[in-house]
Write a protein that holds these residues in place. Structure first.
Motif, PDB file in Angstrom:
ATOM      1  N   THR A 106      45.231  -4.899 -38.027  1.00 58.40           N
ATOM      2  CA  THR A 106      44.402  -5.986 -37.488  1.00 58.40           C
ATOM      3  C   THR A 106      43.187  -5.403 -36.762  1.00 58.40           C
ATOM      4  O   THR A 106      43.197  -4.253 -36.303  1.00 58.40           O
ATOM      5  CB  THR A 106      45.180  -6.861 -36.487  1.00 58.40           C
ATOM      6  N   ASP A 107      42.149  -6.221 -36.630  1.00 54.76           N
ATOM      7  CA  ASP A 107      40.944  -5.770 -35.932  1.00 54.76           C
ATOM      8  C   ASP A 107      41.261  -5.375 -34.486  1.00 54.76           C
ATOM      9  O   ASP A 107      40.733  -4.384 -33.978  1.00 54.76           O
ATOM     10  CB  ASP A 107      39.829  -6.838 -36.009  1.00 54.76           C
ATOM     11  N   VAL A 108      42.147  -6.138 -33.838  1.00 54.12           N
ATOM     12  CA  VAL A 108      42.463  -5.795 -32.442  1.00 54.12           C
ATOM     13  C   VAL A 108      43.327  -4.551 -32.326  1.00 54.12           C
ATOM     14  O   VAL A 108      43.178  -3.769 -31.376  1.00 54.12           O
ATOM     15  CB  VAL A 108      43.130  -6.961 -31.655  1.00 54.12           C
ATOM     16  N   SER A 109      44.216  -4.336 -33.297  1.00 52.41           N
ATOM     17  CA  SER A 109      44.992  -3.090 -33.271  1.00 52.41           C
ATOM     18  C   SER A 109      44.073  -1.903 -33.480  1.00 52.41           C
ATOM     19  O   SER A 109      44.226  -0.860 -32.839  1.00 52.41           O
ATOM     20  CB  SER A 109      46.072  -3.090 -34.354  1.00 52.41           C
ATOM     21  N   ALA A 110      43.115  -2.062 -34.399  1.00 53.27           N
ATOM     22  CA  ALA A 110      42.161  -0.977 -34.639  1.00 53.27           C
ATOM     23  C   ALA A 110      41.380  -0.681 -33.358  1.00 53.27           C
ATOM     24  O   ALA A 110      41.232   0.481 -32.960  1.00 53.27           O
ATOM     25  CB  ALA A 110      41.216  -1.355 -35.777  1.00 53.27           C
ATOM     26  N   ALA A 111      40.901  -1.721 -32.694  1.00 55.63           N
ATOM     27  CA  ALA A 111      40.140  -1.521 -31.457  1.00 55.63           C
ATOM     28  C   ALA A 111      41.014  -0.846 -30.395  1.00 55.63           C
ATOM     29  O   ALA A 111      40.554   0.035 -29.654  1.00 55.63           O
ATOM     30  CB  ALA A 111      39.610  -2.861 -30.946  1.00 55.63           C
ATOM     31  N   ARG A 117      42.230   6.423 -28.416  1.00 58.65           N
ATOM     32  CA  ARG A 117      41.843   7.750 -28.919  1.00 58.65           C
ATOM     33  C   ARG A 117      40.661   8.324 -28.134  1.00 58.65           C
ATOM     34  O   ARG A 117      40.636   9.502 -27.807  1.00 58.65           O
ATOM     35  CB  ARG A 117      41.507   7.601 -30.405  1.00 58.65           C
ATOM     36  N   TRP A 118      39.659   7.444 -27.860  1.00 58.45           N
ATOM     37  CA  TRP A 118      38.406   7.972 -27.290  1.00 58.45           C
ATOM     38  C   TRP A 118      37.914   7.221 -26.050  1.00 58.45           C
ATOM     39  O   TRP A 118      36.946   7.628 -25.434  1.00 58.45           O
ATOM     40  CB  TRP A 118      37.274   7.856 -28.332  1.00 58.45           C
ATOM     41  N   ALA A 120      38.885   3.834 -23.023  1.00 61.14           N
ATOM     42  CA  ALA A 120      39.455   3.528 -21.710  1.00 61.14           C
ATOM     43  C   ALA A 120      40.951   3.827 -21.613  1.00 61.14           C
ATOM     44  O   ALA A 120      41.509   3.754 -20.523  1.00 61.14           O
ATOM     45  CB  ALA A 120      39.187   2.055 -21.375  1.00 61.14           C
ATOM     46  N   GLY A 121      41.576   4.157 -22.751  1.00 61.07           N
ATOM     47  CA  GLY A 121      43.012   4.444 -22.706  1.00 61.07           C
ATOM     48  C   GLY A 121      43.341   5.883 -23.040  1.00 61.07           C
ATOM     49  O   GLY A 121      44.505   6.224 -23.272  1.00 61.07           O
ATOM     50  N   ARG A 122      42.306   6.719 -23.034  1.00 61.37           N
ATOM     51  CA  ARG A 122      42.495   8.116 -23.440  1.00 61.37           C
ATOM     52  C   ARG A 122      43.563   8.818 -22.607  1.00 61.37           C
ATOM     53  O   ARG A 122      43.596   8.671 -21.384  1.00 61.37           O
ATOM     54  CB  ARG A 122      41.172   8.864 -23.263  1.00 61.37           C
ATOM     55  N   GLY A 123      44.453   9.539 -23.275  1.00 62.65           N
ATOM     56  CA  GLY A 123      45.440  10.341 -22.556  1.00 62.65           C
ATOM     57  C   GLY A 123      46.673   9.580 -22.111  1.00 62.65           C
ATOM     58  O   GLY A 123      47.618  10.181 -21.620  1.00 62.65           O
ATOM     59  N   LEU A 124      46.687   8.257 -22.274  1.00 64.55           N
ATOM     60  CA  LEU A 124      47.857   7.484 -21.842  1.00 64.55           C
ATOM     61  C   LEU A 124      48.859   7.336 -22.990  1.00 64.55           C
ATOM     62  O   LEU A 124      48.487   7.366 -24.162  1.00 64.55           O
ATOM     63  CB  LEU A 124      47.425   6.089 -21.371  1.00 64.55           C
ATOM     64  N   THR A 125      50.121   7.156 -22.634  1.00 63.17           N
ATOM     65  CA  THR A 125      51.153   7.002 -23.666  1.00 63.17           C
ATOM     66  C   THR A 125      51.012   5.659 -24.382  1.00 63.17           C
ATOM     67  O   THR A 125      51.205   5.557 -25.579  1.00 63.17           O
ATOM     68  CB  THR A 125      52.552   7.088 -23.010  1.00 63.17           C
ATOM     69  N   SER A 126      50.694   4.614 -23.615  1.00 61.90           N
ATOM     70  CA  SER A 126      50.594   3.293 -24.247  1.00 61.90           C
ATOM     71  C   SER A 126      49.489   2.489 -23.582  1.00 61.90           C
ATOM     72  O   SER A 126      49.218   2.645 -22.384  1.00 61.90           O
ATOM     73  CB  SER A 126      51.922   2.542 -24.122  1.00 61.90           C
ATOM     74  N   ASP A 143      52.475   5.541 -28.125  1.00 64.13           N
ATOM     75  CA  ASP A 143      52.499   6.890 -28.694  1.00 64.13           C
ATOM     76  C   ASP A 143      51.435   7.066 -29.779  1.00 64.13           C
ATOM     77  O   ASP A 143      51.684   7.685 -30.823  1.00 64.13           O
ATOM     78  CB  ASP A 143      53.887   7.209 -29.280  1.00 64.13           C
ATOM     79  N   GLY A 144      50.291   6.474 -29.558  1.00 65.60           N
ATOM     80  CA  GLY A 144      49.185   6.627 -30.505  1.00 65.60           C
ATOM     81  C   GLY A 144      49.263   5.718 -31.714  1.00 65.60           C
ATOM     82  O   GLY A 144      48.360   5.694 -32.538  1.00 65.60           O
ATOM     83  N   ARG A 145      50.347   4.960 -31.842  1.00 65.20           N
ATOM     84  CA  ARG A 145      50.497   4.095 -33.017  1.00 65.20           C
ATOM     85  C   ARG A 145      50.338   2.635 -32.649  1.00 65.20           C
ATOM     86  O   ARG A 145      50.906   2.183 -31.651  1.00 65.20           O
ATOM     87  CB  ARG A 145      51.906   4.234 -33.614  1.00 65.20           C
ATOM     88  N   PRO A 146      49.658   1.871 -33.507  1.00 65.54           N
ATOM     89  CA  PRO A 146      49.604   0.432 -33.267  1.00 65.54           C
ATOM     90  C   PRO A 146      50.985  -0.180 -33.500  1.00 65.54           C
ATOM     91  O   PRO A 146      51.673   0.178 -34.454  1.00 65.54           O
ATOM     92  CB  PRO A 146      48.616  -0.079 -34.322  1.00 65.54           C
TER      93      PRO A 146
END
Ligand code: ADP
Ligand code: ZN
Length: 295
Positions: A106-111, A117-118, A120-126, A143-146
């Motif tokens: 989905t567009d929101v999962s991609a966002a 990845r790059w 406001a959530g960089r480095g966080l687990t979820s 864990d990096g996965r949608p």
């Protein structure tokens, strides 16, 4: 030389295609209106065919859609309300035209993946990425996965308490009326007050009610998924008075029940603005493509 990826965001009104590897390295980017499926998919394919083929393509699409790689209708937009787009093969058509691996979500999962990845959530687990625009959507990354399940999360259609004495407005969701999106999307604000959300001044009572609904919806997400951070974007969040009010109300609603300062006096670090702005969707396509090849 590192691989170049293709990203696509098919939005309800605009499509964005890009080639690159990260927010700092977008080599080409085009935008055009989302029209019929045949015309739109042809424009997307033509863009990528006029450049060296990307190593993989990632697509973030408006939904509901089928993102289950094991399903025979993987890569289709399914029961979408968007006229002409019901049960349209998107990813399979682009896979066939371009001959490269394709990731689809989905567009929101991609966002959400891009902000993780790059941004406001960089480095966080979820993280959870919420967009409040024409509609409301939320993408969860763990864990990096949608996150996907039976279908995919559709947090915009969760139910929030609707006090009809305070707010008699019936809501705008064609399916549910007063679901979260039905009460708190940009379209709902415009119809409730008879003025476009973008034109309401910061001190209008609309914003306190909006903050109430947004905090109630975010509380539901936080209560179920407990993401490490919630990123709130979309056109409606451009109203600068809104995010501080949502933070304040969320903190009150949590009521100190959860033992973390991030839902207390550090809520400013918990509920944050996006870092990638309008480009999160298409960058999410690039991030999904990168993930696909990383396995
Ligand atoms: P979409 O959801 O279609 O991708 P946006 O995220 O840009 O589009 O959201 C569009 C909505 O945001 C509209 O309802 C618009 O009125 C509202 N909006 C745009 N700018 C502002 C603003 N500065 N303040 C409040 N609402 C805004
Ligand atoms: Zn709904």
């Amino acid at each position: 030389m590192s691989a170049i990826y293709g990203g696509v965001e098919t939005g309800g009104t605009w499509c964005v295609c890009a080639l690159g590897t990260s927010p700092d390295d977008v080599r080409e980017c085009v935008e055009f209106p989302t029209t019929t499926p045949a015309e739109t998919l042809d424009r997307i394919a033509s863009f990528f065919q006029s450049h060296p083929a990307p190593a993989a393509l990632g697509i973030g699409a408006f939904g509901p859609l089928d993102a289950d790689p094991a399903s025979p209708t993987w890569g289709h937009v399914t029961t979408t309300p968007k006229p002409g787009w019901q049960h349209t093969a998107v990813a399979p058509v682009l896979h066939e035209r371009l001959g490269v691996p394709v990731a689809f979500d989905t567009d929101v999962s991609a966002a959400a993946v891009a902000e993780h990845r790059w941004g406001a959530g960089r480095g966080l687990t979820s993280i959870c990425y919420v967009t409040v625009g024409t509609g409301i959507g939320a993408g969860l990354v763990v864990d990096g996965r949608p996150v996907r399940g039976l279908v995919h999360p559709e947090a915009g259609h969760l139910r929030v308490p609707h006090d009809r004495a305070r707010d008699p407005f019936a809501g705008v969701c064609p399916t549910h009326g007063d679901c979260w999106e039905g009460l708190a999307s940009g379209v709902a604000i415009g119809q409730r007050w008879g003025v476009k959300a973008a034109e309401l001044p910061g001190d209008h009572p609309a914003w306190e009610l909006e903050a109430e609904y947004l905090a109630l919806g975010v509380l539901a997400i936080v209560s179920v998924a407990s993401p490490h951070r919630v990123v709130m974007g979309g056109g409606v969040m451009q109203q600068q008075s809104l995010l501080p009010m949502v933070r304040r109300r969320l903190r009150e609603l949590v009521g100190g029940y959860l033992d973390t300062p991030l839902l207390g006096d550090r809520i400013d670090d918990y509920l944050v603005e996006p870092a990638l702005g309008d480009r999160a969707g298409v960058l999410g396509g690039i991030a999904l493509a990168e993930r696909l090849l990383a396995g």
